[in-house]
Scaffold this active site. Structure first.
Site, PDB file in Angstrom:
ATOM      1  NE  ARG A   1      -4.286  23.480  23.235  1.00 37.15           N
ATOM      2  CZ  ARG A   1      -4.991  22.510  22.657  1.00 37.15           C
ATOM      3  NH1 ARG A   1      -4.576  21.266  22.705  1.00 37.15           N
ATOM      4  NH2 ARG A   1      -6.113  22.791  22.039  1.00 37.15           N
ATOM      5  CG  ASP A   2       0.230  29.149  19.635  1.00 34.90           C
ATOM      6  OD1 ASP A   2       1.375  28.645  19.599  1.00 34.90           O
ATOM      7  OD2 ASP A   2      -0.302  29.679  18.643  1.00 34.90           O
ATOM      8  CB  VAL A   3       3.063  30.932  25.619  1.00 34.10           C
ATOM      9  CG1 VAL A   3       3.994  32.053  26.083  1.00 34.10           C
ATOM     10  CG2 VAL A   3       1.837  30.849  26.513  1.00 34.10           C
TER      11      VAL A   3
END
Length: 284
Positions: A82-84
């Site tokens: 969710r935070d690539v």
């Protein structure tokens, strides 16, 4: 606690290792990870460590494959990062990847199609369908990884307010350039796109793959497993080889049952007045 719960379930050579955490009874809440000395991918592409020509295309391909390997493993383990982003992809001195920062990650039940949640992430990387419909799936990571691929191709940041208003978001710029057959205007000029046919062919194929990842509809994007498969195919067909040997660890061998809370500690020690709990994770 979310990071500890996620990482206690996982072990992969391209995920940063969690060594321990402070006791829940301690006033200072800290996590201790292995130290990765060479900064982030963002640093080397367009940050403090960026130098023209210092990060050749074969190294960027290796970074893309190792990152895709880590994300594919996460998805097989029912975890969405969710935070690539390139700021969360760490590099060691051999430019081997360690994906980090699981503060926003979510466990994804294997019997559902999506998780309904308020959109979170970093501007420039957030899946537009997730942002619009509040439905998180592993295809949201695929979109973010598509932006990472374009960064590797262009050496440009995901968001830059100094660019033309239609190109502030790198994803928009990339889609327009690719659709208008102007990929050469996007590529970092120091990569040899114009002078080396092998580099040109490889970058073109990676750009086409990134274009698929950046589709606005989630169903139009490939899975992370398919992305990894295609990157390896592109690398092999164009004569590149990995500098590091990849070791696959089956997810069912390292993922704990979701019904049972992970053992967050095996032991406690007191260092400088801080009570530490060590996690059952061995450094690879």
């Amino acid at each position: 606690m979310n990071e500890v719960e996620i990482l206690a379930r996982l072990r992969h050579q391209n995920l940063v290792s969690l060594y321990g955490c402070t006791s829940r009874h301690c006033r200072e809440l800290l996590l201790v990870y292995e130290y990765i000395p060479n900064g982030t991918v963002a640093d080397h592409l367009h940050g403090e460590q960026a130098k023209p020509g210092s990060l050749p295309w074969n190294t960027r391909m290796s970074i893309a494959i190792q990152t895709a390997s880590a994300l594919s493993y996460l998805h097989a383990s029912d975890v969405i990062h969710r935070d690539v982003k390139t700021n969360n992809i760490l590099l060691d001195n051999n430019f081997c990847v360690k994906v980090a920062d699981f503060g926003l990650s979510r466990l994804f039940p294997n019997d559902v199609t999506h998780v309904s949640t308020a959109p979170q992430g970093t501007a420039g990387y957030v899946d537009p369908e997730y942002h619009e419909c509040y439905q998180l799936t592993n295809k949201s990571d695929v979109y973010s990884f598509g932006v990472v691929l374009i960064e590797l191709i262009s050496s440009k940041p995901a968001v830059d307010i100094t660019r033309h208003r239609h190109e502030i978001n790198l994803s928009n710029m990339a889609i327009n350039k690719i659709q208008n057959h102007a990929l050469h205007e996007l590529v970092d000029p120091f990569l040899g796109f114009e002078s080396d046919s092998m580099v040109r062919n490889t970058i073109t194929e990676v750009a086409e793959l990134a274009f698929q990842c950046l589709q606005s509809e989630q169903d139009m994007r490939p899975s992370m497993e398919k992305v990894l498969e295609n990157l390896k195919r592109i690398q092999g067909e164009n004569g590149y080889s990995e500098n590091t040997e990849e070791v696959e660890i089956p997810a069912d061998e390292v993922v704990l049952s979701k019904r049972d809370p992970p053992p967050l500690s095996l032991d406690s020690v007191n260092v400088n007045g801080i009570c530490w709990e060590t996690t059952p994770i061995a450094s690879s």
